[in-house]
Design a protein around this motif. Structure first.
Motif, PDB file in Angstrom:
ATOM      1  N   TYR A   5      43.889  46.235  98.835  1.00  0.00           N
ATOM      2  CA  TYR A   5      42.388  46.309  98.273  1.00  0.00           C
ATOM      3  C   TYR A   5      42.584  46.227  96.612  1.00  0.00           C
ATOM      4  O   TYR A   5      43.414  46.479  96.153  1.00  0.00           O
ATOM      5  CB  TYR A   5      41.745  47.763  98.740  1.00  0.00           C
ATOM      6  N   ALA A   6      41.065  46.038  96.197  1.00  0.00           N
ATOM      7  CA  ALA A   6      40.839  45.907  94.657  1.00  0.00           C
ATOM      8  C   ALA A   6      41.138  47.324  94.272  1.00  0.00           C
ATOM      9  O   ALA A   6      40.689  48.288  95.024  1.00  0.00           O
ATOM     10  CB  ALA A   6      39.429  45.327  94.359  1.00  0.00           C
ATOM     11  N   GLU A   7      41.614  47.341  92.903  1.00  0.00           N
ATOM     12  CA  GLU A   7      41.779  48.591  92.231  1.00  0.00           C
ATOM     13  C   GLU A   7      40.452  49.436  92.464  1.00  0.00           C
ATOM     14  O   GLU A   7      40.369  50.793  92.616  1.00  0.00           O
ATOM     15  CB  GLU A   7      41.985  48.597  90.991  1.00  0.00           C
ATOM     16  N   ALA A   8      39.304  48.921  92.170  1.00  0.00           N
ATOM     17  CA  ALA A   8      38.009  49.478  92.230  1.00  0.00           C
ATOM     18  C   ALA A   8      37.709  50.383  93.687  1.00  0.00           C
ATOM     19  O   ALA A   8      37.119  51.454  93.713  1.00  0.00           O
ATOM     20  CB  ALA A   8      36.810  48.306  91.887  1.00  0.00           C
ATOM     21  N   LEU A   9      38.108  49.477  94.711  1.00  0.00           N
ATOM     22  CA  LEU A   9      38.016  50.343  96.049  1.00  0.00           C
ATOM     23  C   LEU A   9      38.957  51.435  96.023  1.00  0.00           C
ATOM     24  O   LEU A   9      38.437  52.476  96.776  1.00  0.00           O
ATOM     25  CB  LEU A   9      38.240  48.992  96.913  1.00  0.00           C
ATOM     26  N   ASP A 130      27.513  60.974  96.057  1.00  0.00           N
ATOM     27  CA  ASP A 130      27.486  59.524  95.769  1.00  0.00           C
ATOM     28  C   ASP A 130      27.207  58.990  94.381  1.00  0.00           C
ATOM     29  O   ASP A 130      27.532  58.022  94.009  1.00  0.00           O
ATOM     30  CB  ASP A 130      26.189  58.745  96.512  1.00  0.00           C
ATOM     31  N   TYR A 131      26.828  60.075  93.512  1.00  0.00           N
ATOM     32  CA  TYR A 131      27.199  59.808  92.011  1.00  0.00           C
ATOM     33  C   TYR A 131      28.432  59.330  91.640  1.00  0.00           C
ATOM     34  O   TYR A 131      28.785  58.388  90.784  1.00  0.00           O
ATOM     35  CB  TYR A 131      26.522  60.864  90.965  1.00  0.00           C
ATOM     36  N   MET A 132      29.316  60.059  92.090  1.00  0.00           N
ATOM     37  CA  MET A 132      30.800  59.844  92.015  1.00  0.00           C
ATOM     38  C   MET A 132      31.215  58.356  92.231  1.00  0.00           C
ATOM     39  O   MET A 132      32.106  57.792  91.915  1.00  0.00           O
ATOM     40  CB  MET A 132      31.473  60.820  92.771  1.00  0.00           C
ATOM     41  N   SER A 133      30.486  57.809  93.488  1.00  0.00           N
ATOM     42  CA  SER A 133      30.790  56.631  94.027  1.00  0.00           C
ATOM     43  C   SER A 133      30.723  55.370  93.031  1.00  0.00           C
ATOM     44  O   SER A 133      31.735  54.697  92.649  1.00  0.00           O
ATOM     45  CB  SER A 133      30.169  56.126  95.167  1.00  0.00           C
ATOM     46  N   GLY A 134      29.480  55.380  92.283  1.00  0.00           N
ATOM     47  CA  GLY A 134      29.164  54.323  91.168  1.00  0.00           C
ATOM     48  C   GLY A 134      30.411  54.554  90.099  1.00  0.00           C
ATOM     49  O   GLY A 134      30.604  53.460  89.561  1.00  0.00           O
ATOM     50  N   ILE A 135      30.281  55.860  89.751  1.00  0.00           N
ATOM     51  CA  ILE A 135      31.185  56.129  88.553  1.00  0.00           C
ATOM     52  C   ILE A 135      32.802  55.575  88.677  1.00  0.00           C
ATOM     53  O   ILE A 135      33.383  55.005  87.973  1.00  0.00           O
ATOM     54  CB  ILE A 135      31.151  57.708  88.232  1.00  0.00           C
ATOM     55  N   ALA A 138      32.736  51.686  88.529  1.00  0.00           N
ATOM     56  CA  ALA A 138      32.874  51.347  87.257  1.00  0.00           C
ATOM     57  C   ALA A 138      33.987  51.721  86.544  1.00  0.00           C
ATOM     58  O   ALA A 138      34.306  51.484  85.091  1.00  0.00           O
ATOM     59  CB  ALA A 138      31.758  52.198  86.268  1.00  0.00           C
ATOM     60  N   ASN A 139      34.904  52.577  86.980  1.00  0.00           N
ATOM     61  CA  ASN A 139      36.123  53.228  86.464  1.00  0.00           C
ATOM     62  C   ASN A 139      35.745  54.035  85.156  1.00  0.00           C
ATOM     63  O   ASN A 139      36.658  54.056  83.898  1.00  0.00           O
ATOM     64  CB  ASN A 139      37.152  52.177  85.765  1.00  0.00           C
TER      65      ASN A 139
END
Ligand SMILES: Cc1ncc(COP(=O)(O)O)c(C=O)c1O
Length: 390
Positions: A5-9, A130-135, A138-139
């Motif tokens: 998986y990509a690092e973002a995932l 879910d706020y944490m998911s976008g954060i 975006a790293n």
């Protein structure tokens, strides 16, 4: 083959509630009568006039084609009218509205739109996960704003350091609040705007429970405060207001630069929502007044039933000013998780442990008012048998 998986995932946070859902399902499979007050999924059907509109609109061949990229102007106009009617707020439908595939999607997208690696974001603790998911995607890095009972579950801006305020690009707020069921005042939003202006922070107010306020108190929109549009947006969803969680339709209103960014990212991810759903959403917003009143009556009756019965068994100290949750303290000697596990195993009542929403949620559980009064009473009666409250 298994692909890396990509690092973002890999950065995406673990789903805290997965274990709870698993145990609940296992108990149900064994045939137990489980009272599920653990989730946030409205139990009532979508009002009939909205379903009818979808049925009719789905026959219109116009809607079988791709929708316009950023949504139909008729829905954006209905959203502007709704804000005028409900909150006396002027919205320009051409520059101040973005249509979203549910608030969840928009809330994740906003972080992707505005944040770079290592940027700081102020988030409520406890807060909607879910706020944490976008954060994470975006790293960027969250800075917790504790929501404590002594401050009516509002963040205390005096306790945030100037360095943290200066470093933060974005702030998430959510009132009526999930999970604490607290509501915000106009004064609090006015203060938020001052802070945001001073420190150049974009405010995202998640108004998912905007339609649900108890004791005749209509929840305050962030946009009702002067200058709100200069510093942020409000995200509104039809999921809770009209029991349309499965339909995936929501919108953001406010600051034109944020709206433009949301539309830009969505141009690349999707074409807009199915046109017939947009038509039904317009109908809901245009004609939903009575449905909203009925919704409030249903949840208020349930809240009263729960709190009365909780009190009868000696369980005090809950908050419930808005949203469809009650935020209850755990009994002495129990952590949130221990208490939730005990209720699940010994009473077959599912509640959400407060620490799953953040560190400051420890010592509480969230009760969803998502079953009828009889079941809420029964939940309390089952809990009484555990003799936890003296
Ligand atoms: C605080 C909060 N924001 C947003 C959402 C998501 O709403 P939607 O169904 O529009 O994605 C929820 C749903 O539970 C919520 O509790």
């Amino acid at each position: 083959m298994e692909f890396e998986y990509a690092e973002a995932l890999k950065r995406l946070p673990e789903q805290f509630f997965a274990k709870l859902v698993k145990t609940t399902q296992a108990l149900m499979k064994e045939g137990h009568d489980v009272i599920n007050l653990g989730q946030g999924n409205p139990d009532q059907p979508t009002p009939e006039f909205i379903v009818k509109e979808l049925q009719e609109a789905s026959e219109n061949p116009k809607f079988h084609k791709y929708s316009p990229f950023q949504g139909y102007p008729f829905l954006k106009e209905a959203i502007a009218d709704f804000y005028q009617k409900e909150y006396q707020v002027d919205i320009d439908p051409t520059t101040e509205v973005a249509i979203l595939f549910g608030a969840k999607t928009g809330l994740v997208e906003i972080s992707q739109c505005l944040l770079n690696e290592n940027d700081k974001v102020l988030v409520p603790d406890p807060g909607y996960p879910d706020y944490m998911s976008g954060i994470a995607l975006a790293n960027a890095s969250p800075i917790d704003m504790p929501l404590l009972k002594e401050n009516s579950f509002l963040p205390d801006y005096q306790k945030i350091t100037d360095a943290d305020l200066n470093d933060s690009k974005l702030m998430f707020l959510n009132y009526p609040n999930n999970p604490t069921a607290a509501t915000a005042t106009k004064e609090f939003f006015d203060e938020t705007i001052q802070i945001a202006n001073k420190h150049h922070i974009c405010v995202v107010h998640d108004f998912a429970y905007g339609a649900i306020g108890f004791d005749g108190n209509k929840p305050q929109s962030f946009l009702q405060s002067k200058g709100a549009k200069d510093v942020g947006v409000e995200v509104y969803t039809l999921s809770k207001t009209f029991n349309m969680a499965g339909w995936r339709v929501a919108f953001a209103v406010g600051n034109p630069s944020v709206i433009k960014a949301l539309e830009l990212i969505q141009d690349h991810y999707y074409v807009s929502i199915f046109g017939a759903i947009q038509k039904a959403a317009k109908t809901a917003l245009d004609n939903g007044q009575v449905a909203i009143e009925e919704l409030n009556e249903v949840y208020q009756r349930r809240r009263d039933a729960f709190l009365t019965n909780a009190e009868k068994i000696g369980w005090y100290g809950g908050t419930a000013s808005g949203s469809f949750f009650v935020w209850m303290p755990t009994p002495k000697g129990f952590s949130s998780e221990q208490f939730a596990e005990l209720l699940l195993e010994r009473a077959h009542v599912v509640v959400a442990p407060g620490n799953g929403f953040g560190e400051s949620g420890e010592g509480y559980v969230r009760i969803g008012l998502l079953d009828n009064e009889v079941r809420l009473q029964e939940a309390c009666e089952r809990i009484e048998k555990l003799r936890l409250f003296k």
